[in-house]
Design a protein around this motif. Structure first.
Motif, PDB file in Angstrom:
ATOM      1  N   GLY A 169       0.450  29.610 -13.920  1.00 14.00           N
ATOM      2  CA  GLY A 169       0.355  30.003 -12.799  1.00 14.00           C
ATOM      3  C   GLY A 169       1.597  30.523 -12.991  1.00 14.00           C
ATOM      4  O   GLY A 169       1.949  31.430 -11.655  1.00 14.00           O
ATOM      5  N   LYS A 170       2.051  31.004 -14.290  1.00 19.31           N
ATOM      6  CA  LYS A 170       3.245  31.767 -14.219  1.00 19.31           C
ATOM      7  C   LYS A 170       3.277  33.410 -14.785  1.00 19.31           C
ATOM      8  O   LYS A 170       1.833  33.273 -15.458  1.00 19.31           O
ATOM      9  CB  LYS A 170       4.927  30.993 -14.783  1.00 19.31           C
ATOM     10  CG  LYS A 170       4.667  30.043 -13.721  1.00 19.31           C
ATOM     11  CD  LYS A 170       6.303  29.079 -14.563  1.00 19.31           C
ATOM     12  CE  LYS A 170       6.214  28.057 -13.085  1.00 19.31           C
ATOM     13  NZ  LYS A 170       7.810  28.413 -13.390  1.00 19.31           N
ATOM     14  N   VAL A 171       4.408  33.814 -14.738  1.00 22.67           N
ATOM     15  CA  VAL A 171       3.794  36.104 -15.455  1.00 22.67           C
ATOM     16  C   VAL A 171       4.885  35.086 -16.400  1.00 22.67           C
ATOM     17  O   VAL A 171       5.888  34.752 -16.135  1.00 22.67           O
ATOM     18  CB  VAL A 171       4.630  36.766 -14.649  1.00 22.67           C
ATOM     19  CG1 VAL A 171       4.661  37.857 -15.343  1.00 22.67           C
ATOM     20  CG2 VAL A 171       3.652  37.020 -14.027  1.00 22.67           C
TER      21      VAL A 171
ATOM     22  N   ASP B  60      13.199  32.337 -10.009  1.00 21.32           N
ATOM     23  CA  ASP B  60      12.304  31.834  -8.690  1.00 21.32           C
ATOM     24  C   ASP B  60      10.891  32.522  -8.141  1.00 21.32           C
ATOM     25  O   ASP B  60      10.896  31.786  -7.251  1.00 21.32           O
ATOM     26  CB  ASP B  60      12.980  31.781  -7.504  1.00 21.32           C
ATOM     27  CG  ASP B  60      13.676  33.579  -7.023  1.00 21.32           C
ATOM     28  OD1 ASP B  60      13.434  34.519  -7.921  1.00 21.32           O
ATOM     29  OD2 ASP B  60      15.252  33.276  -6.301  1.00 21.32           O
ATOM     30  N   LYS B  61      10.491  33.193  -8.850  1.00 23.17           N
ATOM     31  CA  LYS B  61       9.505  33.981  -8.239  1.00 23.17           C
ATOM     32  C   LYS B  61       7.745  33.034  -8.583  1.00 23.17           C
ATOM     33  O   LYS B  61       7.250  34.501  -9.349  1.00 23.17           O
ATOM     34  CB  LYS B  61       9.630  35.407  -8.054  1.00 23.17           C
ATOM     35  CG  LYS B  61      11.098  36.015  -6.893  1.00 23.17           C
ATOM     36  CD  LYS B  61      11.167  37.693  -7.025  1.00 23.17           C
ATOM     37  CE  LYS B  61      11.394  37.605  -6.064  1.00 23.17           C
ATOM     38  NZ  LYS B  61      13.077  37.295  -6.347  1.00 23.17           N
TER      39      LYS B  61
ATOM     40  N   ILE C  63       2.147  38.235 -20.526  1.00 22.53           N
ATOM     41  CA  ILE C  63       0.923  37.272 -19.931  1.00 22.53           C
ATOM     42  C   ILE C  63       0.847  37.587 -18.064  1.00 22.53           C
ATOM     43  O   ILE C  63       2.395  37.209 -17.300  1.00 22.53           O
ATOM     44  CB  ILE C  63       1.361  35.947 -20.824  1.00 22.53           C
ATOM     45  CG1 ILE C  63       1.636  36.068 -21.911  1.00 22.53           C
ATOM     46  CG2 ILE C  63       0.007  35.621 -20.576  1.00 22.53           C
ATOM     47  CD1 ILE C  63       0.441  36.825 -22.981  1.00 22.53           C
ATOM     48  N   ASP C  64       0.047  37.144 -17.443  1.00 22.95           N
ATOM     49  CA  ASP C  64      -0.253  37.237 -16.435  1.00 22.95           C
ATOM     50  C   ASP C  64       0.100  35.620 -16.052  1.00 22.95           C
ATOM     51  O   ASP C  64      -0.159  34.667 -16.834  1.00 22.95           O
ATOM     52  CB  ASP C  64      -1.912  38.113 -15.735  1.00 22.95           C
ATOM     53  CG  ASP C  64      -2.778  37.290 -16.702  1.00 22.95           C
ATOM     54  OD1 ASP C  64      -3.129  36.453 -17.160  1.00 22.95           O
ATOM     55  OD2 ASP C  64      -3.804  37.927 -16.216  1.00 22.95           O
TER      56      ASP C  64
ATOM     57  N   ALA D 173       6.074  46.194 -14.417  1.00 24.80           N
ATOM     58  CA  ALA D 173       4.764  45.480 -15.130  1.00 24.80           C
ATOM     59  C   ALA D 173       5.215  44.048 -14.697  1.00 24.80           C
ATOM     60  O   ALA D 173       3.909  43.239 -14.126  1.00 24.80           O
ATOM     61  CB  ALA D 173       4.120  45.882 -16.257  1.00 24.80           C
ATOM     62  N   ILE D 174       6.541  43.648 -14.624  1.00 25.42           N
ATOM     63  CA  ILE D 174       6.052  42.034 -14.503  1.00 25.42           C
ATOM     64  C   ILE D 174       6.353  41.523 -12.829  1.00 25.42           C
ATOM     65  O   ILE D 174       5.643  41.501 -12.254  1.00 25.42           O
ATOM     66  CB  ILE D 174       7.750  41.679 -14.422  1.00 25.42           C
ATOM     67  CG1 ILE D 174       7.565  41.626 -15.981  1.00 25.42           C
ATOM     68  CG2 ILE D 174       8.106  40.818 -13.959  1.00 25.42           C
ATOM     69  CD1 ILE D 174       9.188  41.684 -16.780  1.00 25.42           C
ATOM     70  N   GLN D 175       7.039  42.994 -11.761  1.00 27.26           N
ATOM     71  CA  GLN D 175       6.912  43.209 -10.153  1.00 27.26           C
ATOM     72  C   GLN D 175       5.447  43.011  -9.900  1.00 27.26           C
ATOM     73  O   GLN D 175       4.755  42.174  -9.467  1.00 27.26           O
ATOM     74  CB  GLN D 175       7.420  43.581 -10.130  1.00 27.26           C
ATOM     75  CG  GLN D 175       9.277  44.117 -10.309  1.00 27.26           C
ATOM     76  CD  GLN D 175       9.890  45.233  -9.726  1.00 27.26           C
ATOM     77  OE1 GLN D 175       9.506  46.702  -9.772  1.00 27.26           O
ATOM     78  NE2 GLN D 175      11.219  45.337  -9.456  1.00 27.26           N
ATOM     79  N   LYS D 176       4.540  43.658 -10.642  1.00 23.66           N
ATOM     80  CA  LYS D 176       3.691  43.665 -10.232  1.00 23.66           C
ATOM     81  C   LYS D 176       2.348  42.558 -10.462  1.00 23.66           C
ATOM     82  O   LYS D 176       1.862  42.092  -9.819  1.00 23.66           O
ATOM     83  CB  LYS D 176       2.772  44.862 -11.155  1.00 23.66           C
ATOM     84  CG  LYS D 176       1.088  45.556 -10.763  1.00 23.66           C
ATOM     85  CD  LYS D 176       0.817  46.452 -11.834  1.00 23.66           C
ATOM     86  CE  LYS D 176      -0.921  46.374 -11.449  1.00 23.66           C
ATOM     87  NZ  LYS D 176      -1.542  47.690 -12.517  1.00 23.66           N
TER      88      LYS D 176
END
Length: 159
Positions: A23-25, A53-54, A130-131, A152-155
């Protein structure tokens, strides 16, 4: 199969299932403490502070295969990163990323990573994004500064 199917060792030798990061990027990086790209640790830490934290994590895998630029024990490497670059993301145990002794995680990343598909890791600070489902989104070369990956991370965080 995805990155959650692998287990790695932390800098103290404990087994860490990557399923802990579901569930984490993720940004998976092979690193070195005595490399021309070593200052990227600062940019990695900046990203980590901004997005941890996101649901963002950086997985730091020291590798001594390129010019022997990751000398020292696992604990010495982790200590160096914490002291010099104030890193707070996890530094794992030193691994091989190429060759007969390449860690299974890196075999998987190289065989399935978009961009440079199947190519050997060329140098320290190659990055894999990694998504949240554990799938490889993209591979970035060593010369790509972590700050260039921020969009890309923000997306991925927003998905």
């Amino acid at each position: 199969m995805n990155v959650y199917d692998f287990t790695v060792k932390d800098s103290k030798g404990n087994d860490i299932p990557l399923s802990n990061y579901k569930g984490k990027v993720l940004l998976i990086v092979n690193t070195a403490t005595a490399c021309g790209f070593t200052p990227q640790y600062k940019d990695l830490q900046d990203l980590y502070i901004k997005y941890q934290d996101k649901g963002f994590e950086i997985l730091d895998f020291p590798c001594n295969q390129f010019g022997k630029q990751a000398p020292g024990t696992n604990e010495e490497i982790a200590g160096f990163c914490e002291m010099k670059y104030k890193t707070t993301f996890t530094t794992f145990a030193k691994i091989d990323v190429n060759g007969n002794h390449a860690h299974p995680l890196y075999k998987y990343l190289k065989e399935n990573g978009k961009g440079f598909l199947g190519d050997a890791i060329k140098w320290n600070f190659t990055k894999f994004l990694i998504d949240k489902k554990g799938h490889i989104v993209r591979r970035y070369a060593s010369i790509t500064n972590p700050s260039k990956i921020e969009g890309a991370i923000q997306k991925l965080i927003a998905e």
